[in-house]
Design a protein around this motif. Sequence first.
Motif, PDB file in Angstrom:
ATOM      1  N   ASP A   1      46.212 -61.563 -83.382  1.00 59.67           N
ATOM      2  CA  ASP A   1      45.704 -62.909 -83.137  1.00 59.67           C
ATOM      3  C   ASP A   1      46.679 -63.958 -83.655  1.00 59.67           C
ATOM      4  O   ASP A   1      47.010 -64.924 -82.961  1.00 59.67           O
ATOM      5  CB  ASP A   1      44.336 -63.042 -83.826  1.00 59.67           C
ATOM      6  N   LYS A   2      47.172 -63.773 -84.855  1.00 62.67           N
ATOM      7  CA  LYS A   2      48.081 -64.756 -85.466  1.00 62.67           C
ATOM      8  C   LYS A   2      49.435 -64.776 -84.755  1.00 62.67           C
ATOM      9  O   LYS A   2      50.019 -65.835 -84.538  1.00 62.67           O
ATOM     10  CB  LYS A   2      48.280 -64.469 -86.958  1.00 62.67           C
ATOM     11  N   VAL A   3      49.939 -63.613 -84.372  1.00 64.13           N
ATOM     12  CA  VAL A   3      51.225 -63.541 -83.663  1.00 64.13           C
ATOM     13  C   VAL A   3      51.132 -64.314 -82.345  1.00 64.13           C
ATOM     14  O   VAL A   3      52.009 -65.117 -82.011  1.00 64.13           O
ATOM     15  CB  VAL A   3      51.631 -62.065 -83.414  1.00 64.13           C
ATOM     16  N   VAL A   4      50.061 -64.089 -81.601  1.00 66.24           N
ATOM     17  CA  VAL A   4      49.897 -64.774 -80.312  1.00 66.24           C
ATOM     18  C   VAL A   4      49.722 -66.273 -80.529  1.00 66.24           C
ATOM     19  O   VAL A   4      50.279 -67.085 -79.782  1.00 66.24           O
ATOM     20  CB  VAL A   4      48.729 -64.175 -79.502  1.00 66.24           C
ATOM     21  N   HIS A   5      48.986 -66.662 -81.566  1.00 63.06           N
ATOM     22  CA  HIS A   5      48.827 -68.088 -81.848  1.00 63.06           C
ATOM     23  C   HIS A   5      50.177 -68.746 -82.120  1.00 63.06           C
ATOM     24  O   HIS A   5      50.454 -69.835 -81.609  1.00 63.06           O
ATOM     25  CB  HIS A   5      47.875 -68.310 -83.030  1.00 63.06           C
ATOM     26  N   VAL A   6      51.023 -68.118 -82.907  1.00 62.23           N
ATOM     27  CA  VAL A   6      52.341 -68.696 -83.194  1.00 62.23           C
ATOM     28  C   VAL A   6      53.160 -68.801 -81.913  1.00 62.23           C
ATOM     29  O   VAL A   6      53.693 -69.872 -81.580  1.00 62.23           O
ATOM     30  CB  VAL A   6      53.106 -67.860 -84.251  1.00 62.23           C
ATOM     31  N   LEU A   7      53.276 -67.699 -81.179  1.00 59.37           N
ATOM     32  CA  LEU A   7      54.157 -67.672 -80.009  1.00 59.37           C
ATOM     33  C   LEU A   7      53.637 -68.523 -78.857  1.00 59.37           C
ATOM     34  O   LEU A   7      54.358 -69.369 -78.314  1.00 59.37           O
ATOM     35  CB  LEU A   7      54.369 -66.228 -79.549  1.00 59.37           C
TER      36      LEU A   7
END
Length: 195
Positions: free
Chosen positions: A89-95
Amino acid sequence: MITSLGPTFLRPRFLVADAVRALTLVSLVVAVIGWGGTSFAVMSLCLLGVVVPRMLGLRPAFDVLVCVLVLVSGWSSVLEWYTTVFLWDKVVHVLLTGVLAAVAYVIGSDVGAVSTVERARQPIAVVLATVAGFAIGAVWEIGEWAGHTYVDSAVAVGYLDTIGDLAADGLGGLLAGFALPWLAARREVVRPGGR
């Protein structure tokens, strides 16, 4: 902004991104058949997300990046990777939020709300992209809350999740701000009837 997709249809530089756009359209049908109505809303947003970069005439690599991240984000929701894969979830939010903040900056420069990337001072562009990241993240979180409240209570929401997502969104916007000179460079804005 491109006012018509006609003049750029089947141009080689857009083919890879256009293939991802076609895959997104197919994904909408597959997701609805396989995973039900909630996935229709998610994949419809994805379809919008892959069309806008084409209309903006983004450089091909940036166009492909946006389309791939949007499609991955949609399938991550449908397949529930946000709640089952650690930190996904956090990786997708950043990218994703980062590239969407860059797209928002491009739109802002097209409508004259912000300076073009070539004329903007780097610190100002970074601050504006960071703010755009937070704004996009806020809308995303409101969408998650509305989905949880009115559509499907299985949509994950919670205070810690929301704060973590917003922090990731701000980081994505910040990183996009530093990358704006590359991301927004060499756009191909084609007018109807033009080449």
